[in-house]
Design a protein around this motif. Structure first.
Motif, PDB file in Angstrom:
ATOM      1  N   SER A  25      17.627   6.493   1.777  1.00 59.80           N
ATOM      2  CA  SER A  25      17.478   5.044   1.686  1.00 59.80           C
ATOM      3  C   SER A  25      16.377   4.518   2.593  1.00 59.80           C
ATOM      4  CB  SER A  25      18.790   4.361   2.030  1.00 59.80           C
ATOM      5  OG  SER A  25      19.140   4.673   3.351  1.00 59.80           O
ATOM      6  N   GLU A  81      18.575  -8.184  -5.862  1.00 61.00           N
ATOM      7  CA  GLU A  81      19.920  -7.635  -5.986  1.00 61.00           C
ATOM      8  C   GLU A  81      20.015  -6.257  -5.361  1.00 61.00           C
ATOM      9  OE1 GLU A  81      20.116  -8.142 -10.095  1.00 61.00           O
ATOM     10  OE2 GLU A  81      20.928 -10.163  -9.975  1.00 61.00           O
ATOM     11  N   LEU A  82      18.894  -5.608  -5.297  1.00 60.93           N
ATOM     12  CA  LEU A  82      18.924  -4.247  -4.775  1.00 60.93           C
ATOM     13  C   LEU A  82      18.946  -4.208  -3.253  1.00 60.93           C
ATOM     14  CD1 LEU A  82      18.726  -1.287  -5.413  1.00 60.93           C
ATOM     15  CD2 LEU A  82      16.267  -1.488  -5.323  1.00 60.93           C
ATOM     16  N   ARG A  83      18.387  -5.217  -2.649  1.00 62.26           N
ATOM     17  CA  ARG A  83      18.226  -5.152  -1.194  1.00 62.26           C
ATOM     18  C   ARG A  83      19.559  -4.957  -0.489  1.00 62.26           C
ATOM     19  NH1 ARG A  83      12.891  -6.504   0.565  1.00 62.26           N
ATOM     20  NH2 ARG A  83      11.797  -7.847  -0.873  1.00 62.26           N
ATOM     21  N   LEU A 123      22.096  -3.255  -1.498  1.00 65.55           N
ATOM     22  CA  LEU A 123      22.481  -1.843  -1.546  1.00 65.55           C
ATOM     23  C   LEU A 123      21.670  -1.041  -0.553  1.00 65.55           C
ATOM     24  CD1 LEU A 123      24.009   0.520  -2.859  1.00 65.55           C
ATOM     25  CD2 LEU A 123      22.025   0.835  -4.304  1.00 65.55           C
ATOM     26  N   PHE A 173      21.420   2.492  -9.244  1.00 63.68           N
ATOM     27  CA  PHE A 173      21.181   2.992  -7.888  1.00 63.68           C
ATOM     28  C   PHE A 173      22.546   3.348  -7.336  1.00 63.68           C
ATOM     29  CE2 PHE A 173      16.777   1.760  -7.249  1.00 63.68           C
ATOM     30  CZ  PHE A 173      16.586   0.830  -8.249  1.00 63.68           C
ATOM     31  N   PHE A 176      25.058   0.403  -8.040  1.00 62.07           N
ATOM     32  CA  PHE A 176      24.531  -0.900  -8.422  1.00 62.07           C
ATOM     33  C   PHE A 176      23.777  -0.676  -9.715  1.00 62.07           C
ATOM     34  CE2 PHE A 176      24.423  -4.121  -4.846  1.00 62.07           C
ATOM     35  CZ  PHE A 176      25.514  -3.584  -4.208  1.00 62.07           C
ATOM     36  N   ALA A 214      23.626  -7.660 -13.611  1.00 62.17           N
ATOM     37  CA  ALA A 214      23.736  -6.784 -12.444  1.00 62.17           C
ATOM     38  C   ALA A 214      25.205  -6.547 -12.165  1.00 62.17           C
ATOM     39  CB  ALA A 214      23.075  -7.418 -11.227  1.00 62.17           C
ATOM     40  N   LEU A 219      21.613  -2.286 -12.592  1.00 62.96           N
ATOM     41  CA  LEU A 219      20.822  -3.476 -12.857  1.00 62.96           C
ATOM     42  C   LEU A 219      20.198  -3.376 -14.241  1.00 62.96           C
ATOM     43  CD1 LEU A 219      18.894  -3.557  -9.462  1.00 62.96           C
ATOM     44  CD2 LEU A 219      20.985  -4.738 -10.009  1.00 62.96           C
ATOM     45  N   ILE A 256      18.704   7.430  -8.107  1.00 64.24           N
ATOM     46  CA  ILE A 256      18.252   6.426  -9.059  1.00 64.24           C
ATOM     47  C   ILE A 256      18.260   7.063 -10.437  1.00 64.24           C
ATOM     48  CG2 ILE A 256      16.466   4.748  -9.572  1.00 64.24           C
ATOM     49  CD1 ILE A 256      15.315   5.237  -6.818  1.00 64.24           C
TER      50      ILE A 256
END
Lengths: 489, 284
Positions: A225, A295-297, A299, A323, A334, A116, A336, A312
């Motif tokens: 978002s 890991e996305l939360r 962002l 993202f 971000f 990531a 991933l 995306i």
């Protein structure tokens, strides 16, 4: 009121100087100052900020190099956004790169298993006052020193801990660097005259940058978002991985299950969305990609603060998913890694046919450039190394053997990217560290790692970072009220 | 064995969610019994549960707009499922603005309760969120374990004070001691006592009132041939009591408890369409 001034080169400049009061009032003072050649500075002031800036710089008389950076965050909204960015990055890793450049401030982070990568860039316009100055050696032309350093997130997080109350209590936040003793100072000026100063040590090192060509992705979704947050809320906070499945007719987010999931114990959640819900919907290839939700939360929280829609970009399983958000004053990405279902061979077997695995990863190999891992600029290997882990060199030529899967990751996904500064092998020493640490991150067993290259640095050269900074300069920066011109350097 | 149900009304959905949330706070795993007209959440008082017993009964008509079930056999038209109520609670938590919620018993990889929530969305078609909650089907030979507990032969029966007040008191006591003595008499008085080496604390409640039980044989009716002032007491685990009190999201219409001296405390909480019975055994 808007004030702007730009200066460059040998011209005598008008420095605009002002003081910031809590209210709308500005005192202007003009001052002439001779600036050294090759020095650039620009002063900007956005509409709703009632204050301005000032800048000064110079060299000291004995030809010492120094570097100084100052950026000032003001405006409640901006502080919230900046704090959220730090929190988002904190979800990726324990440390991050703090990389100020002339155009703005870049924050980067990579997680320990290299699956990531987070990148947030605040342009200088984001800040109320952004001053990035460098002095060049008289005999070198157009060389600007830059500072790139690594900070421990745990040290920075407390500064922005309660992001939501930050806005109420903090009037101003300033960030200064002091090369001399390797400190970065975050200073919060709060209500009631309370000043909180955090001096954090940093380590100098060149930052990494993930290599990922967004424009090559066949699938692109763009959505506010808020919608993503509304979707993710249905998954429990403990949910690690989530699968995104798209066809031209529908989009589906579901909990990730593998073959040996115990269905009698796990609750599975699935959310189906219609393409109409997306601001932009392009599905070139049906795919199911699985990535790490945790890991996305970060962002998502960050982008909600900025209210910028999230794009995306992704491809088939195994290729990274990106993202990103972008607007005039900031951009963030971000990237991933996603699970690949190429490997059918169970972990215990000997390495599967290298060529088979290499196939999947080589589809986008760039023609000329070899991506490289440059963690410390000094440890670049000149030639491709034998991978201890099982990354093969992206070279189309060599077919590196892949070590047994076990806990290691598979061949990295690479897309082309020019890396000017550092060349070299696919694996630097740093990889070893990454792989070593990976042994504990067993959930990333099958994640393809991202490819990293050193940040392209036209401006960077490898010279020794022996800066001297003048104590007086830093001190006088602090009181904005009475700005005297800094001492002659 | 089939089951499908649907809730369309938002108020019923919220009400049902609240009941599930309460159950989730009381038991990690429990049994869901479905009959044509009712749902039961049961925790049988086995040693494994710490001797705690729970019996919660709902009338399906008060919650569901559609409810169809087919039991294991015609003469045993019931379904017993073992599930984790926390999962159900989580599935319903984000359904607060749903257009409809459908619950169905399915058997894809394993028996599951599939909760499908239809949420409004910006586009023409709704957003569908599906949660598959794994359940265990309890075979008929074990159904006897889940019979309705009978009201014990209590020594005192008394209405509870305001649950909120009681909860605050017990919460503070929890910090001082692991067990608490609950005692009450037929004079409407209840005391909650804790005692440690350093301190003992007693909270007195008065004028609570005693529920009139229909006397089957005369000896349980309040006052007759019984010393009104004598207290019946039982020492129970504070945490279990707190679980019961903290889990209440809605004030019950009636709340009372029956104390069997030194044996068990039986709590009965009645709402309009839900009844909850909770048994906490006395500590030896």
């Amino acid at each position: 009121m808007a004030v702007a001034a730009k200066g460059q080169g040998r011209l005598q400049e008008h420095l605009v100087e002002g003081s910031f009061q809590n209210k709308d009032f500005v005192r202007l003072k003009r001052r002439k100052q001779c600036l050294p050649p090759h020095h650039k500075f620009s002063l900007k002031c956005t509409g709703n900020v009632q204050c301005f800036l000032l800048s000064y710089s110079g060299e000291n008389a004995v030809n010492h190099f120094f570097f100084k950076l100052k950026c000032i965050l003001h405006c409640f909204l901006f502080l919230l956004v900046f704090g959220r960015a730090i929190h988002a990055i904190a979800r990726i890793s324990d440390e991050f790169w703090f990389d100020p450049v002339e155009k703005g401030l870049a924050l980067r982070s990579v997680n320990s298993s290299r699956s990531a990568y987070a990148y947030v860039f605040f342009s200088s316009m984001f800040f109320q006052h952004y001053c990035w100055t460098a002095a060049a050696q008289p005999c070198q032309k157009e060389k600007q020193l830059s500072l790139s350093c690594k900070l421990i997130i745990k040290s920075v997080l407390p500064v922005f801990r309660c992001v939501n109350t930050l806005e109420r209590n903090v009037e101003k936040c300033s960030i200064y660097t002091n090369i001399n003793d390797h400190h970065i100072t975050f200073q919060l000026l709060c209500r009631h005259g309370v000043v909180k100063t955090y001096n954090l040590t940093f380590q100098e090192c060149d930052p990494l940058q993930a290599v990922f060509a967004k424009h090559l992705c066949p699938n692109i979704l763009k959505v506010h978002s808020r919608l993503l947050a509304d979707v993710m809320i249905h998954f429990p906070t403990s949910q690690e991985e989530v699968t995104l499945a798209v066809t031209p007719m529908k989009v589906c987010f579901k909990s990730y299950t593998e073959e040996d999931t115990d269905f009698s114990k796990t609750m599975l959640t699935e959310i189906q969305l219609h393409p109409d819900e997306f601001d932009y919907f392009q599905v070139g290839v049906d795919s199911e990609v699985t990535f790490c939700l945790k890991e996305l939360r970060g962002l998502l929280a960050f982008s909600e603060a900025t209210s910028v829609p999230v794009s995306i970009h992704f491809d088939v399983s195994g290729k990274p998913i990106a993202f990103s958000i972008e607007d005039m004053v900031l951009e963030a990405s971000f990237i991933l890694a996603t699970l690949s279902d190429v490997e059918k061979a169970p972990a215990s077997q000997q390495p599967p046919c290298p060529s088979q695995l290499q196939e999947s990863s080589k589809t986008h190999l760039g023609k000329s450039e070899k991506p490289s891992m440059g963690e410390d600029s000094n440890t670049e290997a000149a030639a491709p190394q034998e991978p201890q882990g099982n990354r093969s060199a992206p070279d189309t030529g060599s077919a590196k053997p892949l070590s047994p899967l076990g806990k290691h990751k598979n061949t990295p996904q690479v897309t082309r990217k020019a890396v000017t500064g550092t060349q070299g092998a696919a694996l630097g020493e740093a990889e070893e560290h990454g792989l070593g640490r990976e042994a504990t991150a067993s959930q990333y067993q099958k994640f393809h790692s991202l490819f990293f290259g050193a940040v392209s640095c036209k401006e960077r050269e490898a010279f020794s970072h022996t800066f001297h900074s003048l104590a007086t300069a830093s001190d006088t920066e602090e009181d904005f009220g009475n700005m005297q011109s800094s001492q002659v350097f | 064995m089939r089951f499908r149900a649907k809730i369309v009304d938002l108020a019923s959905l919220n009400h049902f969610s609240r009941v599930i949330n309460t159950i989730a706070k009381l038991a990690k795993t429990c049994t869901l019994r479905l009959t044509a007209s009712r749902l039961y959440f049961i925790l049988s008082d086995k040693v494994a549960n710490g001797g705690i017993g729970m019996w919660c009964e709902l009338c399906q008509g008060n919650f569901f707009d559609e409810f169809q079930m087919e039991g294991v056999a015609a003469e045993h038209n019931e379904i017993y499922l073992e599930l984790v109520p926390e999962n159900l609670s989580r599935a319903l938590k984000t359904a607060q603005s749903a257009k409809a919620v459908k619950i169905k018993l399915t058997n894809k990889h394993c028996p599951c309760l599939r909760v499908a929530v239809e949420l409004p969305s910006l586009s023409s078609s709704s957003r569908i969120v599906t949660h598959d909650i794994p359940v265990g089907v309890i075979p008929r030979r074990l159904w006897n374990d889940f019979r309705e507990p009978s009201v014990p032969d209590f020594d005192v029966s008394i209405y509870l004070p305001m649950l909120k007040t009681m909860k605050t008191v017990v919460e503070k006591m929890k910090n001082l001691s692991n067990s608490l003595v609950i005692e009450a008499n037929f004079h409407g008085e209840m005391n909650l006592k804790i005692e440690t080496d350093l301190v003992s604390v007693t909270t007195h409640f008065k004028d609570l009132g005693n529920p009139p039980w229909a006397s089957e044989d005369g000896c349980q009716s309040s006052g007759q041939g019984r010393d009104l002032e004598s207290m019946a007491e039982a020492r129970i685990d504070i945490k279990k009591l707190l679980q019961l009190l903290a889990g209440q999201q809605v004030n019950p219409t009636e709340a009372l408890c029956n104390i069997v001296s030194k044996r068990v405390v039986h709590f009965i909480l009645l709402h309009e369409d839900v009844s909850l019975q909770y048994f906490i055994p006395a500590l030896t």
